[in-house]
Design an enzyme around this catalytic site. Structure first.
Site, PDB file in Angstrom:
ATOM      1  N   CYS A  87     104.137  91.841 -59.692  1.00 56.65           N
ATOM      2  CA  CYS A  87     103.463  92.806 -60.351  1.00 56.65           C
ATOM      3  C   CYS A  87     102.240  93.130 -59.441  1.00 56.65           C
ATOM      4  CB  CYS A  87     103.069  92.566 -61.616  1.00 56.65           C
ATOM      5  SG  CYS A  87     101.707  93.651 -62.243  1.00 56.65           S
ATOM      6  N   GLU A  88     102.348  94.475 -58.930  1.00 58.75           N
ATOM      7  CA  GLU A  88     101.078  94.854 -58.018  1.00 58.75           C
ATOM      8  C   GLU A  88      99.865  94.721 -58.658  1.00 58.75           C
ATOM      9  OE1 GLU A  88     101.035  99.560 -57.692  1.00 58.75           O
ATOM     10  OE2 GLU A  88     102.377  98.222 -56.327  1.00 58.75           O
ATOM     11  N   HIS A  89      99.903  94.734 -60.088  1.00 58.98           N
ATOM     12  CA  HIS A  89      98.391  94.906 -60.608  1.00 58.98           C
ATOM     13  C   HIS A  89      97.723  93.356 -60.849  1.00 58.98           C
ATOM     14  CE1 HIS A  89     100.460  98.617 -62.569  1.00 58.98           C
ATOM     15  NE2 HIS A  89      99.675  98.772 -61.548  1.00 58.98           N
ATOM     16  N   HIS A  90      98.482  92.293 -61.060  1.00 63.89           N
ATOM     17  CA  HIS A  90      98.017  91.181 -61.374  1.00 63.89           C
ATOM     18  C   HIS A  90      98.595  89.964 -60.393  1.00 63.89           C
ATOM     19  CE1 HIS A  90      97.748  93.035 -65.054  1.00 63.89           C
ATOM     20  NE2 HIS A  90      96.425  92.707 -65.036  1.00 63.89           N
ATOM     21  N   GLN A 128     107.941  98.121 -61.746  1.00 70.77           N
ATOM     22  CA  GLN A 128     109.470  98.082 -62.225  1.00 70.77           C
ATOM     23  C   GLN A 128     109.918  99.641 -61.838  1.00 70.77           C
ATOM     24  OE1 GLN A 128     110.560  96.137 -65.748  1.00 70.77           O
ATOM     25  NE2 GLN A 128     112.382  97.262 -65.882  1.00 70.77           N
ATOM     26  N   HIS A 156     107.757  90.539 -67.968  1.00 74.52           N
ATOM     27  CA  HIS A 156     106.421  90.592 -67.073  1.00 74.52           C
ATOM     28  C   HIS A 156     105.684  89.621 -67.556  1.00 74.52           C
ATOM     29  CE1 HIS A 156     107.257  94.664 -65.148  1.00 74.52           C
ATOM     30  NE2 HIS A 156     108.163  94.597 -66.165  1.00 74.52           N
ATOM     31  N   CYS A 158     102.647  89.276 -66.789  1.00 73.36           N
ATOM     32  CA  CYS A 158     101.178  89.544 -66.847  1.00 73.36           C
ATOM     33  C   CYS A 158     101.034  90.244 -68.303  1.00 73.36           C
ATOM     34  CB  CYS A 158     101.044  91.025 -66.007  1.00 73.36           C
ATOM     35  SG  CYS A 158     102.008  92.153 -66.123  1.00 73.36           S
TER      36      CYS A 158
END
Length: 198
Positions: A87-90, A128, A156, A158
């Site tokens: 995941c690019e956010h976390h 995703q 996920h 996250c």
């Protein structure tokens, strides 16, 4: 001769990322000189290079390397393709399965290439939704079939380990091009993969 697994890493990148990981671990309050952590920054650096190797791979070229002229024009489905991404956010993992179908239009592709292009796009920092779209567009633009369908179902970390901490949640994304815009064709595809969706 036994099979030898070989992985090659850029020495400069490995050293730079290793130094950053060491600083991060120390900033979190750990001792990077204790036995269990001495080699962790280097291992983490190599792991991240492996998990993001898709930036240096060309999915379209992978498909082109195994395209064959063929008159077959019915649906081809490759399902239960394992997906592992970050995941690019976390920068936490998400993982699940992809189900991909296409209807040939004069060319088929070697079946192993479809999971390979999933890996090319999954081994990047991702969401995703974008992963689904990239796989779909790559097959559509390169193979130029009558239609393409992609469904990904993933969990996920996250959402499971932090934040809302919902361990049983899954996310399903889908994309359809060409003949799969037709409700009958789409329904046939979804029926054929339905036993795999939770």
């Amino acid at each position: 001769m036994p099979y030898n697994k070989f992985e090659e890493y850029n020495i400069q990148v490995t050293d730079d990322v290793k130094a950053r990981y060491k600083s991060i671990i120390e900033d979190l309050g750990e001792d990077t000189n204790r036995d269990g952590l001495i080699k962790t920054p280097e291992r983490a650096s190599k792991a991240m290079q492996f998990l993001t190797q898709g930036y240096h791979q060309d999915a379209a070229e992978i498909l082109k390397s195994a395209m064959f002229k063929e008159s077959y024009n019915e649906m081809v489905i490759v399902k239960n393709i394992e997906v592992y991404s970050l995941c690019e956010h976390h920068i936490l993992p998400f993982f699940g399965k992809a189900h991909i179908a296409y209807i040939p239009n004069g060319h088929i592709v070697g079946l192993s290439k479809i999971p390979r292009i999933v890996d090319v796009f999954a081994r990047r920092l991702q969401v995703q939704e974008r992963l689904t779209e990239q796989i779909l567009e790559c097959i559509n633009n390169t193979l130029k079939p009558e239609g393409v369908a992609v469904v990904i179902e993933a969990s996920h970390m996250c959402m499971m380990m932090r934040g809302v901490q919902k361990q049983n949640s899954t996310t399903t994304t889908s994309g359809f091009r060409g003949a799969f815009k037709n409700i009958e064709t789409r329904t046939e595809f979804l029926k054929l993969i339905s036993e795999n969706l939770s």
